[in-house]
Write a protein that holds these residues in place. Structure first.
Motif, PDB file in Angstrom:
ATOM      1  N   GLN A  71       0.827  -1.212   0.000  1.00  0.00           N
ATOM      2  CA  GLN A  71       0.000   0.000   0.000  1.00  0.00           C
ATOM      3  C   GLN A  71       0.860   1.261   0.000  1.00  0.00           C
ATOM      4  OE1 GLN A  71      -2.735  -0.354   3.253  1.00  0.00           O
ATOM      5  NE2 GLN A  71      -4.129  -1.673   2.116  1.00  0.00           N
ATOM      6  N   SER A  72       2.055   1.165   0.555  1.00  0.00           N
ATOM      7  CA  SER A  72       2.924   2.343   0.593  1.00  0.00           C
ATOM      8  C   SER A  72       3.365   2.765  -0.815  1.00  0.00           C
ATOM      9  CB  SER A  72       4.145   2.082   1.476  1.00  0.00           C
ATOM     10  OG  SER A  72       5.018   1.168   0.851  1.00  0.00           O
ATOM     11  N   PHE A  73       3.197   1.894  -1.795  1.00  0.00           N
ATOM     12  CA  PHE A  73       3.582   2.208  -3.176  1.00  0.00           C
ATOM     13  C   PHE A  73       2.442   2.865  -3.959  1.00  0.00           C
ATOM     14  CE2 PHE A  73       6.806  -0.850  -2.039  1.00  0.00           C
ATOM     15  CZ  PHE A  73       7.932  -0.317  -2.632  1.00  0.00           C
ATOM     16  N   GLN A  74       1.278   2.994  -3.343  1.00  0.00           N
ATOM     17  CA  GLN A  74       0.146   3.599  -4.046  1.00  0.00           C
ATOM     18  C   GLN A  74       0.258   5.117  -4.008  1.00  0.00           C
ATOM     19  OE1 GLN A  74      -3.342   2.002  -2.198  1.00  0.00           O
ATOM     20  NE2 GLN A  74      -3.174   0.053  -3.262  1.00  0.00           N
ATOM     21  N   GLY A  75      -0.254   5.741  -5.034  1.00  0.00           N
ATOM     22  CA  GLY A  75      -0.270   7.203  -5.104  1.00  0.00           C
ATOM     23  C   GLY A  75       0.994   7.762  -5.739  1.00  0.00           C
ATOM     24  N   LYS A  76       0.996   9.071  -5.880  1.00  0.00           N
ATOM     25  CA  LYS A  76       2.139   9.738  -6.498  1.00  0.00           C
ATOM     26  C   LYS A  76       3.295   9.822  -5.511  1.00  0.00           C
ATOM     27  CE  LYS A  76       0.588  12.647 -10.136  1.00  0.00           C
ATOM     28  NZ  LYS A  76       0.723  13.968 -10.701  1.00  0.00           N
ATOM     29  N   MET A  77       4.504   9.743  -6.059  1.00  0.00           N
ATOM     30  CA  MET A  77       5.707   9.915  -5.250  1.00  0.00           C
ATOM     31  C   MET A  77       6.847  10.307  -6.170  1.00  0.00           C
ATOM     32  SD  MET A  77       6.530   5.919  -4.365  1.00  0.00           S
ATOM     33  CE  MET A  77       4.822   5.443  -4.226  1.00  0.00           C
ATOM     34  N   ASN A  78       7.817  10.963  -5.623  1.00  0.00           N
ATOM     35  CA  ASN A  78       8.969  11.325  -6.442  1.00  0.00           C
ATOM     36  C   ASN A  78       9.972  10.174  -6.446  1.00  0.00           C
ATOM     37  OD1 ASN A  78      10.653  11.522  -4.133  1.00  0.00           O
ATOM     38  ND2 ASN A  78       9.991  13.627  -3.789  1.00  0.00           N
ATOM     39  N   TRP A  79      11.044  10.332  -7.222  1.00  0.00           N
ATOM     40  CA  TRP A  79      12.028   9.257  -7.373  1.00  0.00           C
ATOM     41  C   TRP A  79      12.682   8.894  -6.046  1.00  0.00           C
ATOM     42  CZ3 TRP A  79      11.465   6.497 -11.417  1.00  0.00           C
ATOM     43  CH2 TRP A  79      11.020   7.062 -12.605  1.00  0.00           C
ATOM     44  N   LEU A  80      12.964   9.881  -5.230  1.00  0.00           N
ATOM     45  CA  LEU A  80      13.596   9.626  -3.942  1.00  0.00           C
ATOM     46  C   LEU A  80      12.676   8.800  -3.043  1.00  0.00           C
ATOM     47  CD1 LEU A  80      15.884  10.039  -1.920  1.00  0.00           C
ATOM     48  CD2 LEU A  80      14.808  12.196  -1.259  1.00  0.00           C
ATOM     49  N   GLU A  81      11.398   9.170  -3.003  1.00  0.00           N
ATOM     50  CA  GLU A  81      10.443   8.407  -2.197  1.00  0.00           C
ATOM     51  C   GLU A  81      10.336   6.962  -2.691  1.00  0.00           C
ATOM     52  OE1 GLU A  81       7.104  11.644  -0.790  1.00  0.00           O
ATOM     53  OE2 GLU A  81       7.175  11.102  -2.922  1.00  0.00           O
ATOM     54  N   LEU A  82      10.295   6.816  -4.009  1.00  0.00           N
ATOM     55  CA  LEU A  82      10.211   5.465  -4.578  1.00  0.00           C
ATOM     56  C   LEU A  82      11.452   4.648  -4.222  1.00  0.00           C
ATOM     57  CD1 LEU A  82       8.708   3.380  -6.257  1.00  0.00           C
ATOM     58  CD2 LEU A  82       9.771   4.355  -8.302  1.00  0.00           C
ATOM     59  N   ARG A  83      12.618   5.269  -4.318  1.00  0.00           N
ATOM     60  CA  ARG A  83      13.860   4.556  -3.988  1.00  0.00           C
ATOM     61  C   ARG A  83      13.865   4.153  -2.514  1.00  0.00           C
ATOM     62  NH1 ARG A  83      18.997   6.942  -2.852  1.00  0.00           N
ATOM     63  NH2 ARG A  83      18.202   8.831  -3.791  1.00  0.00           N
ATOM     64  N   GLU A 108      13.398  -6.397  -8.409  1.00  0.00           N
ATOM     65  CA  GLU A 108      14.120  -6.144  -9.663  1.00  0.00           C
ATOM     66  C   GLU A 108      13.357  -5.169 -10.557  1.00  0.00           C
ATOM     67  OE1 GLU A 108      14.896  -9.967 -11.421  1.00  0.00           O
ATOM     68  OE2 GLU A 108      16.205 -10.568  -9.755  1.00  0.00           O
ATOM     69  N   THR A 109      12.043  -5.321 -10.626  1.00  0.00           N
ATOM     70  CA  THR A 109      11.225  -4.429 -11.456  1.00  0.00           C
ATOM     71  C   THR A 109      11.289  -2.998 -10.937  1.00  0.00           C
ATOM     72  OG1 THR A 109       9.731  -6.245 -12.001  1.00  0.00           O
ATOM     73  CG2 THR A 109       8.895  -4.020 -12.340  1.00  0.00           C
ATOM     74  N   LEU A 110      11.154  -2.850  -9.630  1.00  0.00           N
ATOM     75  CA  LEU A 110      11.232  -1.508  -9.045  1.00  0.00           C
ATOM     76  C   LEU A 110      12.619  -0.893  -9.254  1.00  0.00           C
ATOM     77  CD1 LEU A 110       9.228  -2.111  -5.753  1.00  0.00           C
ATOM     78  CD2 LEU A 110       8.554  -0.628  -7.644  1.00  0.00           C
ATOM     79  N   GLU A 111      13.663  -1.696  -9.109  1.00  0.00           N
ATOM     80  CA  GLU A 111      15.025  -1.182  -9.310  1.00  0.00           C
ATOM     81  C   GLU A 111      15.259  -0.794 -10.766  1.00  0.00           C
ATOM     82  OE1 GLU A 111      17.456  -4.247  -7.560  1.00  0.00           O
ATOM     83  OE2 GLU A 111      17.019  -3.545  -5.525  1.00  0.00           O
ATOM     84  N   LEU A 114      13.576   2.481 -11.325  1.00  0.00           N
ATOM     85  CA  LEU A 114      14.394   3.568 -10.776  1.00  0.00           C
ATOM     86  C   LEU A 114      15.583   3.877 -11.685  1.00  0.00           C
ATOM     87  CD1 LEU A 114      14.349   2.614  -6.997  1.00  0.00           C
ATOM     88  CD2 LEU A 114      13.429   4.709  -8.002  1.00  0.00           C
ATOM     89  N   LYS A 115      16.193   2.838 -12.235  1.00  0.00           N
ATOM     90  CA  LYS A 115      17.332   3.018 -13.135  1.00  0.00           C
ATOM     91  C   LYS A 115      16.902   3.807 -14.376  1.00  0.00           C
ATOM     92  CE  LYS A 115      20.504   0.324 -15.976  1.00  0.00           C
ATOM     93  NZ  LYS A 115      20.772  -1.016 -16.475  1.00  0.00           N
ATOM     94  N   LEU A 116      15.775   3.446 -14.962  1.00  0.00           N
ATOM     95  CA  LEU A 116      15.262   4.169 -16.127  1.00  0.00           C
ATOM     96  C   LEU A 116      14.987   5.634 -15.779  1.00  0.00           C
ATOM     97  CD1 LEU A 116      12.787   1.519 -17.593  1.00  0.00           C
ATOM     98  CD2 LEU A 116      14.995   2.202 -18.550  1.00  0.00           C
ATOM     99  N   GLY A 117      14.491   5.854 -14.581  1.00  0.00           N
ATOM    100  CA  GLY A 117      14.225   7.228 -14.156  1.00  0.00           C
ATOM    101  C   GLY A 117      15.506   8.031 -13.993  1.00  0.00           C
ATOM    102  N   ARG A 118      16.542   7.405 -13.438  1.00  0.00           N
ATOM    103  CA  ARG A 118      17.826   8.099 -13.270  1.00  0.00           C
ATOM    104  C   ARG A 118      18.443   8.433 -14.617  1.00  0.00           C
ATOM    105  NH1 ARG A 118      18.539   4.287  -9.173  1.00  0.00           N
ATOM    106  NH2 ARG A 118      19.806   2.984 -10.532  1.00  0.00           N
ATOM    107  N   GLU A 119      18.232   7.547 -15.574  1.00  0.00           N
ATOM    108  CA  GLU A 119      18.808   7.758 -16.920  1.00  0.00           C
ATOM    109  C   GLU A 119      17.932   8.710 -17.734  1.00  0.00           C
ATOM    110  OE1 GLU A 119      19.047   3.812 -18.476  1.00  0.00           O
ATOM    111  OE2 GLU A 119      20.734   3.251 -17.201  1.00  0.00           O
ATOM    112  N   GLY A 120      16.823   9.147 -17.178  1.00  0.00           N
ATOM    113  CA  GLY A 120      15.947  10.065 -17.887  1.00  0.00           C
ATOM    114  C   GLY A 120      15.150   9.398 -18.994  1.00  0.00           C
ATOM    115  N   ARG A 121      15.051   8.069 -18.965  1.00  0.00           N
ATOM    116  CA  ARG A 121      14.344   7.347 -20.010  1.00  0.00           C
ATOM    117  C   ARG A 121      12.884   7.125 -19.655  1.00  0.00           C
ATOM    118  NH1 ARG A 121      18.254   2.388 -20.781  1.00  0.00           N
ATOM    119  NH2 ARG A 121      16.403   1.542 -21.756  1.00  0.00           N
TER     120      ARG A 121
END
Length: 124
Positions: A71-83, A108-111, A114-121
């Motif tokens: 449930q903590s993964f529901q809703g909007k969050m920024n990259w830092l919160e997701l990490r 693995e999927t979440l990581e 996050l990797k795609l987000g860091r790369e701006g993809r």
């Protein structure tokens, strides 16, 4: 019939209600078993039933804990919160009920996300 380690069969001396005695005797006779063998098989079944009940109780206790984590993964969050949430995901509950591969795939999927987000993809 199971024997003790010293290969001796032990005598059981106890009384049962008459209707149970005749049910047991008739059942054993139709299955060509001794009454003691029927009781041994019934006890093994009872032990298995108890183990299943214990396992089900573990599931009942563990699944809500996993749901609470997710449930903590529901809703909007920024990259830092997701990490932070990804790093704090606890494998204990997943492992407890045999969901090791599910946990690994989720992590693995979440990581990767996050990797795609860091790369701006991936645009959030």
């Amino acid at each position: 019939m199971n024997k003790s380690p010293d290969n001796q069969i032990k005598q059981l001396n106890f009384k049962v209600q008459e209707d149970f005695y005749w049910k047991l005797k008739n059942f054993a006779s139709t299955k060509r078993l001794k009454m003691g063998e029927v009781l041994e098989k019934a006890f093994k079944f009872y032990e298995k039933r108890e183990a299943i009940i214990n396992e089900l109780n573990t599931y009942r206790q563990t699944i809500p804990a996993i749901e609470q984590q997710m449930q903590s993964f529901q809703g909007k969050m920024n990259w830092l919160e997701l990490r932070l949430k990804t790093n704090s995901l606890n494998p204990t509950y997943f492992n407890k009920i045999g969901l090791v591969i599910t946990y690994q795939a989720l992590k693995e999927t979440l990581e990767e996300f996050l990797k795609l987000g860091r790369e701006g993809r991936f645009n959030h």
